[in-house]
Design an enzyme around this catalytic site. Sequence first.
Site, PDB file in Angstrom:
ATOM      1  N   GLY A 172      42.790  51.493  38.739  1.00 48.57           N
ATOM      2  CA  GLY A 172      42.657  50.094  39.150  1.00 48.57           C
ATOM      3  C   GLY A 172      41.222  49.622  39.039  1.00 48.57           C
TER       4      GLY A 172
ATOM      5  N   SER B 262      46.118  50.136  52.970  1.00 48.34           N
ATOM      6  CA  SER B 262      46.187  48.747  53.415  1.00 48.34           C
ATOM      7  C   SER B 262      46.519  48.635  54.894  1.00 48.34           C
ATOM      8  CB  SER B 262      47.256  48.011  52.604  1.00 48.34           C
ATOM      9  OG  SER B 262      47.507  46.725  53.125  1.00 48.34           O
TER      10      SER B 262
ATOM     11  N   GLU C 298      50.303  47.621  42.907  1.00 46.90           N
ATOM     12  CA  GLU C 298      50.849  46.268  42.970  1.00 46.90           C
ATOM     13  C   GLU C 298      50.735  45.811  44.415  1.00 46.90           C
ATOM     14  OE1 GLU C 298      51.614  44.504  40.522  1.00 46.90           O
ATOM     15  OE2 GLU C 298      52.008  45.906  38.879  1.00 46.90           O
TER      16      GLU C 298
ATOM     17  N   ALA D 157      39.576  47.756  36.949  1.00 44.14           N
ATOM     18  CA  ALA D 157      39.210  46.420  36.479  1.00 44.14           C
ATOM     19  C   ALA D 157      39.215  45.396  37.602  1.00 44.14           C
ATOM     20  CB  ALA D 157      40.159  45.964  35.377  1.00 44.14           C
ATOM     21  N   GLY D 158      39.707  45.769  38.772  1.00 46.56           N
ATOM     22  CA  GLY D 158      39.760  44.842  39.890  1.00 46.56           C
ATOM     23  C   GLY D 158      38.389  44.517  40.451  1.00 46.56           C
TER      24      GLY D 158
ATOM     25  N   ASN E 144      42.015  42.301  54.925  1.00 52.76           N
ATOM     26  CA  ASN E 144      42.081  41.316  53.845  1.00 52.76           C
ATOM     27  C   ASN E 144      40.740  41.205  53.132  1.00 52.76           C
ATOM     28  OD1 ASN E 144      44.408  40.643  55.627  1.00 52.76           O
ATOM     29  ND2 ASN E 144      44.691  38.974  54.162  1.00 52.76           N
TER      30      ASN E 144
ATOM     31  N   TYR F 294      55.864  46.299  49.955  1.00 51.56           N
ATOM     32  CA  TYR F 294      54.499  46.682  49.586  1.00 51.56           C
ATOM     33  C   TYR F 294      53.904  47.632  50.620  1.00 51.56           C
ATOM     34  CZ  TYR F 294      49.417  46.306  49.568  1.00 51.56           C
ATOM     35  OH  TYR F 294      48.073  46.605  49.618  1.00 51.56           O
TER      36      TYR F 294
END
Length: 360
Positions: free
Chosen positions: A9, A125, A82, A11-12, A214, A185
């Site tokens: 991941g 998360s 995702e 490129a985030g 967040n 998710y």
Amino acid sequence: MTRTVLITGGAGFIGSRLAADLAGAGDDVVLLDSLHPQVHASGWPALPAGITAIPFDVTVPTMWDAVLRSVHPDVVVHLAAETGTGQSLTEASRHTRVNVVGTSELLDGLHRAGVVPERFVLASSRAVYGEGDWATASGERFAADARDVHQLERAQWDPASPDGSVATPLAHAAATTHPRPSNVYAATKLAQEHVLHAWASAHGAPLSVLRLQNVYGPGQSLTNPYTGIVSLFGRLARDHRSIPVYEDGSITRDFVFVDDVVRALAAATRSDRAGTTTVDIGSGAPMTLLDLAGVIAEQAGAPAPQVTGQYRLGDVRAAFADVTAAGALLGYEPRFDPSRGVALLLDWMATQDAPTLRAA
């Protein structure tokens, strides 16, 4: 001693900043990313010289074999996922395939290559907690049930307390708050934690799990309608539109600036702690969506926000972090308050030319 750090991941807006930080400290950094157009409409971001960037699908075993023939990572930072909360309820297989199967394919690829990294770092998360823990008026702690569509249709926004009193949300803390995912998710992120913990423990590889609140900041996708509430609010405000705020405006979140998150991840790659360590990363300052929208509207010169009474299935009422453990174990201390972070985001957005964003 130079390390090889593999970042999925990459490129985030988190991964690319982390790559620059680690490369600047002397690490050899390899980035993998599928460049999904929902998130990466413009492809790879600008990267410092010397960083290897490879278009990559974490769910494809042969791609892992090809990379791991030449790259033997000392540290693996797993960011690929995702992330759409609402989208995961309608595209459950997509989220499960990337987040869970993709993680297991990473581990199978390492096994076939005969590589056991010196450390794993997982960006998990705050969603794994679901509604988290709340307290009754008398101070009794309880695990709140997920809010269902019937409760939300009646505008009963707060979780019900066992004694019927008005309840107060408590900060997320990995040591005391039991995970109870309330959307697909979130369930896949908790599964990532379990899968990595099981494999890493069996192989004696330390694992650092960072449960991020967040995250926002420059570089975040301005075209993805499923994530990035701060950038979405910023887009609306810069168009001089009134920001719509769901429920009664009192949804509470912990908005943490991307540079703070990158410092935490970088510190985790250098940790010397054995076993699995799980910490929470946030700003340490919870904020309602109405207050956030007010800050953004004021800075952008936009009309006052409007409370709509709308809701989104799978959302939780309150989420914010206790960062004490992160401070003790990683030396983490957030440096950006929302006002400063929003100003930096809006300044960056002024330099971008993103297409019109439709509401999810």
